[in-house]
Design an enzyme around this catalytic site. Structure first.
Site, mmCIF file in Angstrom:
data_model
loop_
_atom_site.group_PDB
_atom_site.id
_atom_site.type_symbol
_atom_site.label_atom_id
_atom_site.label_comp_id
_atom_site.label_asym_id
_atom_site.label_seq_id
_atom_site.Cartn_x
_atom_site.Cartn_y
_atom_site.Cartn_z
ATOM 1 N N CYS A 166 0.862 -1.179 0.000
ATOM 2 C CA CYS A 166 0.000 0.000 0.000
ATOM 3 C C CYS A 166 0.904 1.236 0.000
ATOM 4 C CB CYS A 166 -0.987 -0.019 1.166
ATOM 5 S SG CYS A 166 -0.272 0.232 2.804
ATOM 6 N N ARG A 211 -3.360 -0.582 5.423
ATOM 7 C CA ARG A 211 -3.915 -1.660 4.605
ATOM 8 C C ARG A 211 -2.970 -2.842 4.428
ATOM 9 N NH1 ARG A 211 -5.740 1.996 -0.343
ATOM 10 N NH2 ARG A 211 -3.958 3.185 0.434
ATOM 11 N N ASP A 265 -8.587 3.470 1.261
ATOM 12 C CA ASP A 265 -7.639 3.932 2.272
ATOM 13 C C ASP A 265 -8.416 4.511 3.453
ATOM 14 O OD1 ASP A 265 -5.593 5.011 3.779
ATOM 15 O OD2 ASP A 265 -4.714 6.158 2.129
#
Length: 168
Positions: free
Chosen positions: A10, A16, A133
């Site tokens: 990420c 994440r 996100d």
């Protein structure tokens, strides 16, 4: 046969991708799969940091422990050391393709939600294919992130279980 090697990627490697790493590691272990799982960010501004406290809280609520995580930045040399490089959104997917030194490396890149049975029919240009996100969102965004990662991890475990051989 050596373990299947997977890296989740990420942006900063604090929300994440470390969550995906922890969730897949647990799910693969439960399925008896021989995998080595890690994660990294496309950017280096969180290198050395732990996972975001909100990601840790959402993981803990779902039964996972991400407290050992230390953020790192993805290095293009890692393509040769991984069997699969999993991008958490389309931006990471594009950046990883730009970093890939050759077609063999580029072929290892997949989007995380492409493994989610409920998202597998989505086009790679559809924004719903992204694991959103949660960083600038409310705490509920972290819970949603964990749920998306769990669903995609289930599909990824199936993908891995079907592979009797993988690249050396």
């Amino acid at each position: 046969m050596s373990a299947y090697r997977i890296c989740f990627v990420c942006t900063g490697n604090i929300c994440r991708s470390p969550s995906a790493e922890v969730i897949l590691r647990a799910r693969a272990h439960d399925a008896g799969l021989d995998v080595v799982v890690d994660s990294a960010g496309t950017d280096g501004y969180h290198v050395g940091d732990g996972a975001d406290y909100r990601a840790l809280r959402a993981m803990k609520a779902a039964g996972y422990d991400g407290t050992a995580h230390v953020a790192r930045q993805f290095d293009e040399g890692w393509f040769a050391e991984r069997d699969l490089v999993v991008a958490l959104d389309r931006g990471h997917f594009r950046l990883l393709h730009a970093m890939a030194p050759d077609e063999e490396a580029a072929a290892k890149i997949r989007l995380m939600r492409s493994f989610d049975i409920d998202a597998e029919d989505l086009d790679e240009n559809d924004p719903h294919i992204d694991v959103a996100d949660p960083y600038y969102g409310p705490d509920s965004a972290f819970t949603e992130m964990v749920e998306q990662l769990e669903a995609a991890s289930d599909g990824l475990v199936e993908f891995l279980a079907e592979r009797t051989e993988h690249p050396a």
